[in-house]
Scaffold this motif. Structure first.
Motif, PDB file in Angstrom:
ATOM      1  N   ARG A   1      23.849   4.228 -11.838  1.00 35.62           N
ATOM      2  CA  ARG A   1      25.120   3.652 -12.275  1.00 35.62           C
ATOM      3  C   ARG A   1      24.850   2.199 -12.666  1.00 35.62           C
ATOM      4  O   ARG A   1      23.820   1.629 -12.295  1.00 35.62           O
ATOM      5  CB  ARG A   1      26.153   3.712 -11.151  1.00 35.62           C
ATOM      6  CG  ARG A   1      26.535   5.132 -10.743  1.00 35.62           C
ATOM      7  CD  ARG A   1      27.490   5.185  -9.544  1.00 35.62           C
ATOM      8  NE  ARG A   1      26.869   4.573  -8.375  1.00 35.62           N
ATOM      9  CZ  ARG A   1      27.365   3.504  -7.733  1.00 35.62           C
ATOM     10  NH1 ARG A   1      28.493   2.948  -8.110  1.00 35.62           N
ATOM     11  NH2 ARG A   1      26.745   2.998  -6.689  1.00 35.62           N
ATOM     12  N   ILE A   2      25.757   1.587 -13.399  1.00 39.59           N
ATOM     13  CA  ILE A   2      25.575   0.211 -13.864  1.00 39.59           C
ATOM     14  C   ILE A   2      25.303  -0.750 -12.702  1.00 39.59           C
ATOM     15  O   ILE A   2      24.378  -1.560 -12.788  1.00 39.59           O
ATOM     16  CB  ILE A   2      26.778  -0.253 -14.717  1.00 39.59           C
ATOM     17  CG1 ILE A   2      26.753   0.437 -16.080  1.00 39.59           C
ATOM     18  CG2 ILE A   2      26.797  -1.764 -14.897  1.00 39.59           C
ATOM     19  CD1 ILE A   2      25.623   0.036 -16.995  1.00 39.59           C
ATOM     20  N   PRO A   3      26.077  -0.708 -11.596  1.00 35.39           N
ATOM     21  CA  PRO A   3      25.777  -1.645 -10.504  1.00 35.39           C
ATOM     22  C   PRO A   3      24.349  -1.483  -9.967  1.00 35.39           C
ATOM     23  O   PRO A   3      23.693  -2.468  -9.641  1.00 35.39           O
ATOM     24  CB  PRO A   3      26.814  -1.307  -9.433  1.00 35.39           C
ATOM     25  CG  PRO A   3      27.942  -0.703 -10.185  1.00 35.39           C
ATOM     26  CD  PRO A   3      27.295   0.061 -11.313  1.00 35.39           C
ATOM     27  N   GLU A   4      23.871  -0.246  -9.892  1.00 35.38           N
ATOM     28  CA  GLU A   4      22.512  -0.013  -9.412  1.00 35.38           C
ATOM     29  C   GLU A   4      21.489  -0.605 -10.389  1.00 35.38           C
ATOM     30  O   GLU A   4      20.524  -1.262  -9.973  1.00 35.38           O
ATOM     31  CB  GLU A   4      22.265   1.479  -9.212  1.00 35.38           C
ATOM     32  CG  GLU A   4      23.091   2.062  -8.093  1.00 35.38           C
ATOM     33  CD  GLU A   4      23.115   3.578  -8.082  1.00 35.38           C
ATOM     34  OE1 GLU A   4      23.388   4.142  -7.011  1.00 35.38           O
ATOM     35  OE2 GLU A   4      22.871   4.205  -9.134  1.00 35.38           O
ATOM     36  N   TRP A   5      21.698  -0.388 -11.671  1.00 31.78           N
ATOM     37  CA  TRP A   5      20.792  -0.945 -12.670  1.00 31.78           C
ATOM     38  C   TRP A   5      20.796  -2.473 -12.609  1.00 31.78           C
ATOM     39  O   TRP A   5      19.746  -3.109 -12.688  1.00 31.78           O
ATOM     40  CB  TRP A   5      21.154  -0.468 -14.064  1.00 31.78           C
ATOM     41  CG  TRP A   5      20.650  -1.380 -15.152  1.00 31.78           C
ATOM     42  CD1 TRP A   5      21.396  -2.068 -16.052  1.00 31.78           C
ATOM     43  CD2 TRP A   5      19.282  -1.719 -15.441  1.00 31.78           C
ATOM     44  NE1 TRP A   5      20.585  -2.813 -16.873  1.00 31.78           N
ATOM     45  CE2 TRP A   5      19.277  -2.613 -16.521  1.00 31.78           C
ATOM     46  CE3 TRP A   5      18.067  -1.363 -14.876  1.00 31.78           C
ATOM     47  CZ2 TRP A   5      18.109  -3.150 -17.047  1.00 31.78           C
ATOM     48  CZ3 TRP A   5      16.897  -1.895 -15.409  1.00 31.78           C
ATOM     49  CH2 TRP A   5      16.932  -2.775 -16.477  1.00 31.78           C
TER      50      TRP A   5
ATOM     51  N   GLY B   1      26.495 -13.150  -6.227  1.00 32.92           N
ATOM     52  CA  GLY B   1      26.587 -14.306  -7.096  1.00 32.92           C
ATOM     53  C   GLY B   1      25.889 -14.111  -8.422  1.00 32.92           C
ATOM     54  O   GLY B   1      26.413 -14.480  -9.474  1.00 32.92           O
ATOM     55  N   ARG B   2      24.722 -13.510  -8.398  1.00 34.98           N
ATOM     56  CA  ARG B   2      23.941 -13.327  -9.626  1.00 34.98           C
ATOM     57  C   ARG B   2      24.535 -12.277 -10.550  1.00 34.98           C
ATOM     58  O   ARG B   2      24.409 -12.372 -11.760  1.00 34.98           O
ATOM     59  CB  ARG B   2      22.503 -12.931  -9.279  1.00 34.98           C
ATOM     60  CG  ARG B   2      21.654 -14.007  -8.656  1.00 34.98           C
ATOM     61  CD  ARG B   2      21.076 -15.002  -9.664  1.00 34.98           C
ATOM     62  NE  ARG B   2      20.266 -14.407 -10.695  1.00 34.98           N
ATOM     63  CZ  ARG B   2      18.958 -14.225 -10.637  1.00 34.98           C
ATOM     64  NH1 ARG B   2      18.289 -14.590  -9.557  1.00 34.98           N
ATOM     65  NH2 ARG B   2      18.307 -13.671 -11.636  1.00 34.98           N
ATOM     66  N   THR B   3      25.150 -11.236  -9.976  1.00 33.38           N
ATOM     67  CA  THR B   3      25.659 -10.133 -10.797  1.00 33.38           C
ATOM     68  C   THR B   3      27.147 -10.238 -11.097  1.00 33.38           C
ATOM     69  O   THR B   3      27.655  -9.492 -11.919  1.00 33.38           O
ATOM     70  CB  THR B   3      25.427  -8.778 -10.097  1.00 33.38           C
ATOM     71  OG1 THR B   3      26.149  -8.768  -8.856  1.00 33.38           O
ATOM     72  CG2 THR B   3      23.947  -8.516  -9.862  1.00 33.38           C
ATOM     73  N   ARG B   4      27.837 -11.139 -10.383  1.00 35.98           N
ATOM     74  CA  ARG B   4      29.294 -11.282 -10.504  1.00 35.98           C
ATOM     75  C   ARG B   4      30.010  -9.989 -10.083  1.00 35.98           C
ATOM     76  O   ARG B   4      31.106  -9.685 -10.553  1.00 35.98           O
ATOM     77  CB  ARG B   4      29.718 -11.690 -11.913  1.00 35.98           C
ATOM     78  CG  ARG B   4      29.066 -12.929 -12.462  1.00 35.98           C
ATOM     79  CD  ARG B   4      29.656 -14.186 -11.995  1.00 35.98           C
ATOM     80  NE  ARG B   4      31.067 -14.273 -12.332  1.00 35.98           N
ATOM     81  CZ  ARG B   4      31.841 -15.231 -11.933  1.00 35.98           C
ATOM     82  NH1 ARG B   4      31.366 -16.196 -11.195  1.00 35.98           N
ATOM     83  NH2 ARG B   4      33.106 -15.262 -12.259  1.00 35.98           N
ATOM     84  N   MET B   5      29.383  -9.237  -9.182  1.00 33.02           N
ATOM     85  CA  MET B   5      30.007  -8.036  -8.640  1.00 33.02           C
ATOM     86  C   MET B   5      30.469  -8.345  -7.221  1.00 33.02           C
ATOM     87  O   MET B   5      29.890  -9.196  -6.543  1.00 33.02           O
ATOM     88  CB  MET B   5      29.018  -6.860  -8.620  1.00 33.02           C
ATOM     89  CG  MET B   5      28.601  -6.401 -10.008  1.00 33.02           C
ATOM     90  SD  MET B   5      27.581  -4.885 -10.034  1.00 33.02           S
ATOM     91  CE  MET B   5      26.135  -5.338  -9.103  1.00 33.02           C
ATOM     92  N   ASP B   6      31.510  -7.633  -6.760  1.00 29.85           N
ATOM     93  CA  ASP B   6      32.031  -7.888  -5.417  1.00 29.85           C
ATOM     94  C   ASP B   6      31.115  -7.292  -4.354  1.00 29.85           C
ATOM     95  O   ASP B   6      30.218  -6.497  -4.647  1.00 29.85           O
ATOM     96  CB  ASP B   6      33.457  -7.343  -5.281  1.00 29.85           C
ATOM     97  CG  ASP B   6      33.528  -5.836  -5.452  1.00 29.85           C
ATOM     98  OD1 ASP B   6      33.065  -5.102  -4.557  1.00 29.85           O
ATOM     99  OD2 ASP B   6      34.045  -5.385  -6.499  1.00 29.85           O
ATOM    100  N   LYS B   7      31.360  -7.703  -3.090  1.00 34.85           N
ATOM    101  CA  LYS B   7      30.509  -7.296  -1.971  1.00 34.85           C
ATOM    102  C   LYS B   7      30.436  -5.781  -1.801  1.00 34.85           C
ATOM    103  O   LYS B   7      29.374  -5.245  -1.511  1.00 34.85           O
ATOM    104  CB  LYS B   7      30.999  -7.933  -0.666  1.00 34.85           C
ATOM    105  CG  LYS B   7      30.737  -9.407  -0.555  1.00 34.85           C
ATOM    106  CD  LYS B   7      30.989  -9.919   0.850  1.00 34.85           C
ATOM    107  CE  LYS B   7      32.464 -10.101   1.097  1.00 34.85           C
ATOM    108  NZ  LYS B   7      32.762 -10.768   2.378  1.00 34.85           N
ATOM    109  N   VAL B   8      31.560  -5.109  -1.961  1.00 35.01           N
ATOM    110  CA  VAL B   8      31.588  -3.655  -1.767  1.00 35.01           C
ATOM    111  C   VAL B   8      30.738  -2.957  -2.824  1.00 35.01           C
ATOM    112  O   VAL B   8      29.953  -2.052  -2.506  1.00 35.01           O
ATOM    113  CB  VAL B   8      33.046  -3.133  -1.785  1.00 35.01           C
ATOM    114  CG1 VAL B   8      33.084  -1.617  -1.780  1.00 35.01           C
ATOM    115  CG2 VAL B   8      33.824  -3.693  -0.605  1.00 35.01           C
ATOM    116  N   THR B   9      30.860  -3.384  -4.077  1.00 30.81           N
ATOM    117  CA  THR B   9      30.085  -2.774  -5.159  1.00 30.81           C
ATOM    118  C   THR B   9      28.591  -3.002  -4.947  1.00 30.81           C
ATOM    119  O   THR B   9      27.781  -2.075  -5.094  1.00 30.81           O
ATOM    120  CB  THR B   9      30.531  -3.345  -6.523  1.00 30.81           C
ATOM    121  OG1 THR B   9      31.929  -3.096  -6.682  1.00 30.81           O
ATOM    122  CG2 THR B   9      29.762  -2.719  -7.670  1.00 30.81           C
ATOM    123  N   VAL B  10      28.210  -4.222  -4.572  1.00 24.62           N
ATOM    124  CA  VAL B  10      26.800  -4.529  -4.327  1.00 24.62           C
ATOM    125  C   VAL B  10      26.294  -3.721  -3.137  1.00 24.62           C
ATOM    126  O   VAL B  10      25.200  -3.151  -3.182  1.00 24.62           O
ATOM    127  CB  VAL B  10      26.594  -6.045  -4.113  1.00 24.62           C
ATOM    128  CG1 VAL B  10      25.200  -6.343  -3.566  1.00 24.62           C
ATOM    129  CG2 VAL B  10      26.830  -6.795  -5.412  1.00 24.62           C
TER     130      VAL B  10
END
Length: 148
Positions: free
Chosen positions: A36-40, A59-68
């Motif tokens: 999935r995109i978050p994994e990539w 911080g680097r991906t601009r994704m939230d904690k749950v998604t990371v």
């Protein structure tokens, strides 16, 4: 009446364009590599930046904690990422690519560059350079806006 026309509202248009590109790329990554995109994004950021905490990845991906966290769990379960203790903060872990993770990255990176080439083939080199500069300025403006 506000005068707002959604199709002329640049934040909306930027979001629509971003989602369209992300959806196209996501389909390719899912079909070719089962990612999935978050994994990539985590794989790419770890390949570029080395071991880092989930907080740093947010911080680097601009994704939230749950998604990371979900992406990291999936990558660890697949043996693509290792979770090691963080010597500077015992409350967190460092994530790092395994040998299999590096091998996957080496397969994906050329395909990612080829997708980018195809997606932006209708733009000249100057236009691509200008777009990159404009995106950087937008990100700076958002950071300044958020700081206020």
């Amino acid at each position: 009446m506000s005068g707002l026309k959604l199709n002329a509202f640049l934040p909306y248009r930027l979001s629509i364009a971003s989602n369209a590109v992300s959806d196209a790329v996501a389909g390719a990554y899912r079909n070719l590599f089962g990612l999935r995109i978050p994994e990539w994004r985590l794989v790419a950021v770890l390949a570029e930046g080395g071991a880092m905490s989930q907080q740093a990845l947010c911080g680097r991906t601009r994704m939230d904690k749950v998604t990371v966290s979900r992406a990291a769990i999936g990558l660890v379960e697949r043996g693509l990422v290792a979770r090691d203790s963080n010597p500077s903060d015992q409350r967190s872990h460092l994530l790092n690519l395994t040998a299999d993770g590096w091998q996957l990255y080496e397969q994906i990176a050329p395909k990612a560059l080829e997708m980018e080439r195809q997606l932006f083939s209708c733009f000249s080199e100057d236009e691509r350079t200008q777009l990159a500069a404009m995106l950087e300025r937008i990100e700076g403006a958002v950071a300044a806006f958020a700081a206020d």
